[in-house]
Design a protein around this motif. Structure first.
Motif, PDB file in Angstrom:
ATOM      1  N   LYS A   1      -6.046  -2.560  -5.094  1.00 39.42           N
ATOM      2  CA  LYS A   1      -5.809  -1.543  -6.125  1.00 39.42           C
ATOM      3  C   LYS A   1      -6.845  -0.420  -6.132  1.00 39.42           C
ATOM      4  CE  LYS A   1      -2.925  -4.080  -9.328  1.00 39.42           C
ATOM      5  NZ  LYS A   1      -2.683  -4.452 -10.735  1.00 39.42           N
ATOM      6  N   ASN A   2      -7.271   0.004  -4.971  1.00 39.25           N
ATOM      7  CA  ASN A   2      -8.140   1.181  -4.869  1.00 39.25           C
ATOM      8  C   ASN A   2      -7.260   2.426  -4.854  1.00 39.25           C
ATOM      9  OD1 ASN A   2     -10.719  -0.174  -4.641  1.00 39.25           O
ATOM     10  ND2 ASN A   2      -9.959  -0.922  -2.679  1.00 39.25           N
ATOM     11  N   TYR A   3      -7.804   3.553  -5.349  1.00 38.22           N
ATOM     12  CA  TYR A   3      -6.990   4.751  -5.540  1.00 38.22           C
ATOM     13  C   TYR A   3      -7.751   6.013  -5.143  1.00 38.22           C
ATOM     14  CZ  TYR A   3      -4.095   8.173  -8.017  1.00 38.22           C
ATOM     15  OH  TYR A   3      -3.299   9.243  -8.343  1.00 38.22           O
ATOM     16  N   GLN A   4      -7.110   6.870  -4.350  1.00 38.64           N
ATOM     17  CA  GLN A   4      -7.648   8.184  -3.976  1.00 38.64           C
ATOM     18  C   GLN A   4      -6.651   9.257  -4.373  1.00 38.64           C
ATOM     19  OE1 GLN A   4      -8.150   7.895   0.271  1.00 38.64           O
ATOM     20  NE2 GLN A   4     -10.232   7.135   0.095  1.00 38.64           N
ATOM     21  N   ASP A   5      -7.164  10.357  -4.979  1.00 34.31           N
ATOM     22  CA  ASP A   5      -6.285  11.425  -5.414  1.00 34.31           C
ATOM     23  C   ASP A   5      -7.000  12.768  -5.338  1.00 34.31           C
ATOM     24  OD1 ASP A   5      -4.085  12.737  -6.742  1.00 34.31           O
ATOM     25  OD2 ASP A   5      -5.256  12.662  -8.590  1.00 34.31           O
ATOM     26  N   ASN A   6      -6.320  13.772  -4.810  1.00 23.21           N
ATOM     27  CA  ASN A   6      -6.752  15.162  -4.880  1.00 23.21           C
ATOM     28  C   ASN A   6      -8.163  15.401  -4.345  1.00 23.21           C
ATOM     29  OD1 ASN A   6      -6.407  17.861  -5.472  1.00 23.21           O
ATOM     30  ND2 ASN A   6      -7.251  17.652  -7.517  1.00 23.21           N
ATOM     31  N   GLY A   7      -8.401  15.005  -3.122  1.00 21.13           N
ATOM     32  CA  GLY A   7      -9.701  15.257  -2.513  1.00 21.13           C
ATOM     33  C   GLY A   7      -9.590  15.308  -1.007  1.00 21.13           C
ATOM     34  N   SER A   8     -10.740  15.413  -0.368  1.00 19.78           N
ATOM     35  CA  SER A   8     -10.775  15.520   1.075  1.00 19.78           C
ATOM     36  C   SER A   8     -11.932  14.698   1.626  1.00 19.78           C
ATOM     37  CB  SER A   8     -10.949  16.992   1.458  1.00 19.78           C
ATOM     38  OG  SER A   8     -11.223  17.116   2.818  1.00 19.78           O
ATOM     39  N   GLY A   9     -11.686  13.951   2.686  1.00 22.00           N
ATOM     40  CA  GLY A   9     -12.742  13.195   3.340  1.00 22.00           C
ATOM     41  C   GLY A   9     -13.294  12.064   2.493  1.00 22.00           C
TER      42      GLY A   9
ATOM     43  N   ASN B   1       0.845  -1.185   0.000  1.00 18.51           N
ATOM     44  CA  ASN B   1       0.000   0.000   0.000  1.00 18.51           C
ATOM     45  C   ASN B   1       0.886   1.242   0.000  1.00 18.51           C
ATOM     46  OD1 ASN B   1      -2.571  -1.321   0.174  1.00 18.51           O
ATOM     47  ND2 ASN B   1      -2.030  -1.878   2.272  1.00 18.51           N
ATOM     48  N   ILE B   2       0.383   2.344  -0.607  1.00 13.47           N
ATOM     49  CA  ILE B   2       1.180   3.565  -0.723  1.00 13.47           C
ATOM     50  C   ILE B   2       0.367   4.762  -0.241  1.00 13.47           C
ATOM     51  CG2 ILE B   2       2.318   5.155  -2.322  1.00 13.47           C
ATOM     52  CD1 ILE B   2       2.741   2.724  -4.192  1.00 13.47           C
ATOM     53  N   ASN B   3       0.975   5.555   0.637  1.00 17.66           N
ATOM     54  CA  ASN B   3       0.417   6.833   1.053  1.00 17.66           C
ATOM     55  C   ASN B   3       1.497   7.868   0.785  1.00 17.66           C
ATOM     56  OD1 ASN B   3       0.063   9.181   2.758  1.00 17.66           O
ATOM     57  ND2 ASN B   3      -1.622   8.080   3.716  1.00 17.66           N
ATOM     58  N   ASN B   4       1.293   8.718  -0.220  1.00 23.24           N
ATOM     59  CA  ASN B   4       2.282   9.735  -0.597  1.00 23.24           C
ATOM     60  C   ASN B   4       2.147  10.977   0.268  1.00 23.24           C
ATOM     61  OD1 ASN B   4       3.316   8.132  -2.586  1.00 23.24           O
ATOM     62  ND2 ASN B   4       2.221   9.116  -4.259  1.00 23.24           N
ATOM     63  N   ASN B   5       2.394  10.832   1.571  1.00 25.82           N
ATOM     64  CA  ASN B   5       2.329  11.950   2.505  1.00 25.82           C
ATOM     65  C   ASN B   5       0.999  12.681   2.459  1.00 25.82           C
ATOM     66  OD1 ASN B   5       4.980  11.601   3.525  1.00 25.82           O
ATOM     67  ND2 ASN B   5       5.777  12.528   1.648  1.00 25.82           N
ATOM     68  N   VAL B   6      -0.077  11.936   2.340  1.00 29.73           N
ATOM     69  CA  VAL B   6      -1.410  12.510   2.330  1.00 29.73           C
ATOM     70  C   VAL B   6      -1.788  12.812   3.777  1.00 29.73           C
ATOM     71  CG1 VAL B   6      -3.812  12.137   1.684  1.00 29.73           C
ATOM     72  CG2 VAL B   6      -1.990  11.202   0.260  1.00 29.73           C
ATOM     73  N   GLY B   7      -2.134  14.054   4.070  1.00 25.01           N
ATOM     74  CA  GLY B   7      -2.385  14.486   5.433  1.00 25.01           C
ATOM     75  C   GLY B   7      -3.582  13.823   6.085  1.00 25.01           C
ATOM     76  N   ASN B   8      -3.399  13.353   7.307  1.00 27.32           N
ATOM     77  CA  ASN B   8      -4.458  12.784   8.125  1.00 27.32           C
ATOM     78  C   ASN B   8      -5.227  11.677   7.422  1.00 27.32           C
ATOM     79  OD1 ASN B   8      -3.926  14.693  10.210  1.00 27.32           O
ATOM     80  ND2 ASN B   8      -5.067  16.203   9.030  1.00 27.32           N
ATOM     81  N   SER B   9      -4.554  10.840   6.661  1.00 26.84           N
ATOM     82  CA  SER B   9      -5.206   9.774   5.909  1.00 26.84           C
ATOM     83  C   SER B   9      -4.739   8.410   6.368  1.00 26.84           C
ATOM     84  CB  SER B   9      -4.944   9.952   4.418  1.00 26.84           C
ATOM     85  OG  SER B   9      -5.577  11.136   3.960  1.00 26.84           O
TER      86      SER B   9
ATOM     87  N   SER C   1      -2.862  12.323  -3.133  1.00 22.94           N
ATOM     88  CA  SER C   1      -2.850  13.671  -2.573  1.00 22.94           C
ATOM     89  C   SER C   1      -4.216  13.954  -1.957  1.00 22.94           C
ATOM     90  CB  SER C   1      -2.517  14.714  -3.646  1.00 22.94           C
ATOM     91  OG  SER C   1      -3.530  14.760  -4.618  1.00 22.94           O
ATOM     92  N   GLY C   2      -4.310  15.032  -1.209  1.00 18.43           N
ATOM     93  CA  GLY C   2      -5.550  15.369  -0.530  1.00 18.43           C
ATOM     94  C   GLY C   2      -5.379  15.227   0.968  1.00 18.43           C
ATOM     95  N   SER C   3      -6.501  15.079   1.674  1.00 21.84           N
ATOM     96  CA  SER C   3      -6.415  14.937   3.128  1.00 21.84           C
ATOM     97  C   SER C   3      -7.623  14.186   3.668  1.00 21.84           C
ATOM     98  CB  SER C   3      -6.344  16.324   3.783  1.00 21.84           C
ATOM     99  OG  SER C   3      -7.526  17.048   3.527  1.00 21.84           O
ATOM    100  N   ASN C   4      -7.459  13.652   4.850  1.00 29.37           N
ATOM    101  CA  ASN C   4      -8.534  12.998   5.600  1.00 29.37           C
ATOM    102  C   ASN C   4      -9.203  11.865   4.832  1.00 29.37           C
ATOM    103  OD1 ASN C   4      -8.238  14.889   7.792  1.00 29.37           O
ATOM    104  ND2 ASN C   4      -9.228  16.367   6.459  1.00 29.37           N
ATOM    105  N   GLY C   5      -8.446  11.128   4.057  1.00 27.93           N
ATOM    106  CA  GLY C   5      -8.988  10.003   3.300  1.00 27.93           C
ATOM    107  C   GLY C   5      -8.776   8.686   4.009  1.00 27.93           C
TER     108      GLY C   5
END
Length: 173
Positions: free
Chosen positions: A38-46, A7-15, A27-31
């Motif tokens: 292979k789920n993916y989160q990018d550029n969002g919040s919550g 799993n990879i977390n690219n320094n995403v805040g509070n995730s 990227s983003g925060s609180n995810g």
């Protein structure tokens, strides 16, 4: 990252990534990605992905994919895909796709597609689809393929205005 593998977390805040395999937060925060593959989160919040396989969220806020396969949420807020396969929620607010296959809800608000396959709501408010291969064409409307109503009252006595009732063979409103 509290568990899982690759799993990879690219320094995403509070995730958080709780487990699963090859999940990625870019990227983003609180995810949150609770698990899956292979789920993916990018550029969002919550954003939350509870599980499933190859689900994607991009540029969204306070949205959820509960599971399923290849579901996609982009530029949406306060909306949910509960599961299913290849459903898309794009630029939708306070809306839901509860499951099914290849359903699409775009540029709409307060709307829902309840299962089925290949239905579309695009640009309408408070529109609801129950069935398959339906394209919504107006606001504040429920669209169904077929409707079966059982136990229809045989009199309008005691019913509020606008109720459906049966007078012999004919339906009345």
């Amino acid at each position: 990252i509290s568990g899982g593998y690759c799993n990879i977390n690219n320094n995403v805040g509070n995730s958080t990534i709780s487990g699963g395999y090859q999940n990625h937060q870019s990227s983003g925060s609180n995810g949150t990605i609770s698990g899956g593959y292979k789920n993916y989160q990018d550029n969002g919040s919550g954003m939350t992905i509870s599980g499933g396989y190859c689900n994607t969220m991009h540029g969204a806020g306070s949205v959820t994919i509960s599971g399923g396969y290849q579901n996609y949420i982009t530029d949406a807020s306060y909306s949910t895909i509960s599961g299913g396969y290849q459903n898309t929620l794009h630029k939708a607010t306070n809306s839901t796709i509860s499951g099914g296959y290849k359903n699409e809800l775009t540029e709409s608000q307060f709307s829902a597609i309840v299962g089925g396959c290949e239905s579309v709501i695009s640009g309408f408010t408070a529109s609801f689809v129950l069935g398959s291969n339906i394209t919504a064409d107006r606001d504040c409307t429920t669209f169904v393929n077929n409707l079966s109503i059982t136990d229809i009252p045989t009199s309008n006595v005691g019913l509020p205005s606008g109720s459906i009732w049966r007078d012999g063979v004919n339906l009345k409103i």
